[in-house]
Design an enzyme around this catalytic site. Sequence first.
Site, PDB file in Angstrom:
ATOM      1  N   GLY A 120      69.976  21.958 -18.987  1.00 44.06           N
ATOM      2  CA  GLY A 120      70.864  22.584 -18.013  1.00 44.06           C
ATOM      3  C   GLY A 120      70.578  24.066 -17.804  1.00 44.06           C
ATOM      4  O   GLY A 120      70.624  24.566 -16.673  1.00 44.06           O
ATOM      5  N   ASP A 149      79.522  26.227 -20.142  1.00 44.48           N
ATOM      6  CA  ASP A 149      79.080  25.579 -21.379  1.00 44.48           C
ATOM      7  C   ASP A 149      80.109  25.921 -22.444  1.00 44.48           C
ATOM      8  O   ASP A 149      80.753  26.978 -22.375  1.00 44.48           O
ATOM      9  CB  ASP A 149      77.694  26.129 -21.781  1.00 44.48           C
ATOM     10  CG  ASP A 149      77.037  25.276 -22.850  1.00 44.48           C
ATOM     11  OD1 ASP A 149      76.192  24.436 -22.506  1.00 44.48           O
ATOM     12  OD2 ASP A 149      77.376  25.450 -24.051  1.00 44.48           O
ATOM     13  N   ASN A 178      71.482  11.740 -19.459  1.00 38.56           N
ATOM     14  CA  ASN A 178      70.814  10.452 -19.684  1.00 38.56           C
ATOM     15  C   ASN A 178      71.854   9.357 -19.901  1.00 38.56           C
ATOM     16  O   ASN A 178      71.785   8.598 -20.867  1.00 38.56           O
ATOM     17  CB  ASN A 178      69.890  10.540 -20.905  1.00 38.56           C
ATOM     18  CG  ASN A 178      68.471  10.912 -20.502  1.00 38.56           C
ATOM     19  OD1 ASN A 178      68.081  10.789 -19.345  1.00 38.56           O
ATOM     20  ND2 ASN A 178      67.684  11.378 -21.473  1.00 38.56           N
ATOM     21  N   GLY A 237      61.846  17.681 -19.107  1.00 40.90           N
ATOM     22  CA  GLY A 237      61.981  18.348 -20.397  1.00 40.90           C
ATOM     23  C   GLY A 237      61.912  19.860 -20.265  1.00 40.90           C
ATOM     24  O   GLY A 237      62.304  20.438 -19.250  1.00 40.90           O
ATOM     25  N   LYS A 281      65.709   5.791 -14.456  1.00 38.35           N
ATOM     26  CA  LYS A 281      65.343   6.723 -15.539  1.00 38.35           C
ATOM     27  C   LYS A 281      65.238   5.988 -16.876  1.00 38.35           C
ATOM     28  O   LYS A 281      64.374   6.286 -17.714  1.00 38.35           O
ATOM     29  CB  LYS A 281      66.380   7.853 -15.629  1.00 38.35           C
ATOM     30  CG  LYS A 281      66.122   8.854 -16.767  1.00 38.35           C
ATOM     31  CD  LYS A 281      64.852   9.633 -16.534  1.00 38.35           C
ATOM     32  CE  LYS A 281      64.394  10.605 -17.579  1.00 38.35           C
ATOM     33  NZ  LYS A 281      65.087  10.883 -18.763  1.00 38.35           N
ATOM     34  N   GLU A 332      57.878   5.298 -21.208  1.00 31.02           N
ATOM     35  CA  GLU A 332      57.503   6.463 -22.043  1.00 31.02           C
ATOM     36  C   GLU A 332      57.357   6.042 -23.520  1.00 31.02           C
ATOM     37  O   GLU A 332      56.397   6.425 -24.195  1.00 31.02           O
ATOM     38  CB  GLU A 332      58.610   7.504 -21.860  1.00 31.02           C
ATOM     39  CG  GLU A 332      58.535   8.762 -22.657  1.00 31.02           C
ATOM     40  CD  GLU A 332      59.777   9.622 -22.325  1.00 31.02           C
ATOM     41  OE1 GLU A 332      59.975  10.017 -21.168  1.00 31.02           O
ATOM     42  OE2 GLU A 332      60.571   9.889 -23.262  1.00 31.02           O
ATOM     43  N   TYR A 333      58.297   5.227 -24.007  1.00 31.15           N
ATOM     44  CA  TYR A 333      58.227   4.757 -25.401  1.00 31.15           C
ATOM     45  C   TYR A 333      56.906   4.019 -25.639  1.00 31.15           C
ATOM     46  O   TYR A 333      56.219   4.244 -26.630  1.00 31.15           O
ATOM     47  CB  TYR A 333      59.349   3.760 -25.689  1.00 31.15           C
ATOM     48  CG  TYR A 333      60.685   4.321 -26.117  1.00 31.15           C
ATOM     49  CD1 TYR A 333      61.306   5.333 -25.407  1.00 31.15           C
ATOM     50  CD2 TYR A 333      61.354   3.793 -27.217  1.00 31.15           C
ATOM     51  CE1 TYR A 333      62.550   5.807 -25.778  1.00 31.15           C
ATOM     52  CE2 TYR A 333      62.596   4.259 -27.601  1.00 31.15           C
ATOM     53  CZ  TYR A 333      63.196   5.270 -26.877  1.00 31.15           C
ATOM     54  OH  TYR A 333      64.427   5.727 -27.253  1.00 31.15           O
TER      55      TYR A 333
HETATM   56  O1  LIG Z   1      64.581  11.654 -21.162  1.00 30.18           O
HETATM   57  C1  LIG Z   1      63.810  12.235 -21.900  1.00 30.18           C
HETATM   58  C2  LIG Z   1      62.368  12.318 -21.620  1.00 30.18           C
HETATM   59  O2  LIG Z   1      62.014  11.598 -20.457  1.00 30.18           O
HETATM   60  C3  LIG Z   1      64.401  12.824 -23.136  1.00 30.18           C
HETATM   61  O3  LIG Z   1      63.552  13.716 -23.770  1.00 30.18           O
HETATM   62  C4  LIG Z   1      64.893  11.760 -24.066  1.00 30.18           C
HETATM   63  O4  LIG Z   1      65.647  12.326 -25.073  1.00 30.18           O
HETATM   64  C5  LIG Z   1      63.769  10.958 -24.674  1.00 30.18           C
HETATM   65  O5  LIG Z   1      64.267   9.744 -25.205  1.00 30.18           O
HETATM   66  P1  LIG Z   1      64.330   9.466 -26.784  1.00 30.18           P
HETATM   67  O6  LIG Z   1      65.136  10.625 -27.359  1.00 30.18           O
HETATM   68  O7  LIG Z   1      65.030   8.163 -26.924  1.00 30.18           O
HETATM   69  O8  LIG Z   1      62.903   9.475 -27.292  1.00 30.18           O
END
Ligand SMILES: O=C(CO)[C@H](O)[C@H](O)COP(=O)(O)O
Length: 291
Positions: A12, A30, A86, A114, A164, A171-172
């Site tokens: 943010g 905040d 998220n 990020g 997202k 991403e994982y």
């Molecule tokens: O959205 C993100 C990246 O795209 C965030 O960094 C998110 O926290 C990543 O997911 P995780 O903490 O489960 O690894």
Amino acid sequence: MELGLVGLGKMGGNMRERIRRAGHTVIGYDRNPDLADVHSLSELVDSLQAPRVVWVMVPAGAATQSTVDELAELLSPGDIVVDGGNSRWTDDEKHAEELKAKGIGFVDCGVSGGVWGLENGYALMYGGDKEHVATVQPVFDALKPEGEFGAVHAGKVGAGHFAKMVHNGIEYAMMQAYAEGWELLEKVDSVTDVREVFRSWQEGTVIRSWLLDLAVNALDEDEHLEQLRGFAQDSGEGRWTVEAAIDNAVPLPAITASLFARFASRQDDSPQMKMIAALRNQFGGHAVEKK
Ligand SMILES: O=C(CO)[C@H](O)[C@H](O)COP(=O)(O)O
């Protein structure tokens, strides 16, 4: 335009700066008074001119819920709340209904980028009614990366966070694949400079990507990652992706395995591997290692 922004942490805080650089007015709130422009949500709402747009950028779950609840009481018909955290996509419909009952619009927005987003821009995936999205569009334009891509109106309320969530599932799996390849390269004697192999892949290969660039950055900081422990947390989106896959009977073997690899990383010893060792010993007399 004028925007109220709730949550000025790592994401943010930089988003406030990027939106301001685009010439808009941002008033930030905040809980940490050192970061805030105003010191309560009601002060934030009072400082904005109607119709107001308030962007919520706080952790998913209880923090987002209580912020939406409070805003539902403070805002007026015609105002709009954007949830840019998220959040789980199934929460969006509830939030939209709660706000709609007071005449307040709702847009959900998945944000990726990020700590690099301030300079590079944030990829945005949003969901909601066209008219609400149109009102927030100047903020989306300020946040998105330069160029043709990087922002999408993905569909109705919930679609932004669903997109997202799937992005994070991918991403994982991508991170897991780079990590597994890196471990194998590190293991063998024949490859003498793993970091340079990774670096070379940054151009011309099928597997070049920003995550690969970041892996090279990490190896430049700590060539064999010796300063880190092999422990990875998760924030929920991987779990929700797997749950959505089950709900829709869609096979996600790579994403599911990468989520489970993180769970395994949190165990000092593996209870299930104890059982495997015990069973091999029972049926075949195979050797076990004892503590
Ligand atoms: O959205 C993100 C990246 O795209 C965030 O960094 C998110 O926290 C990543 O997911 P995780 O903490 O489960 O690894």
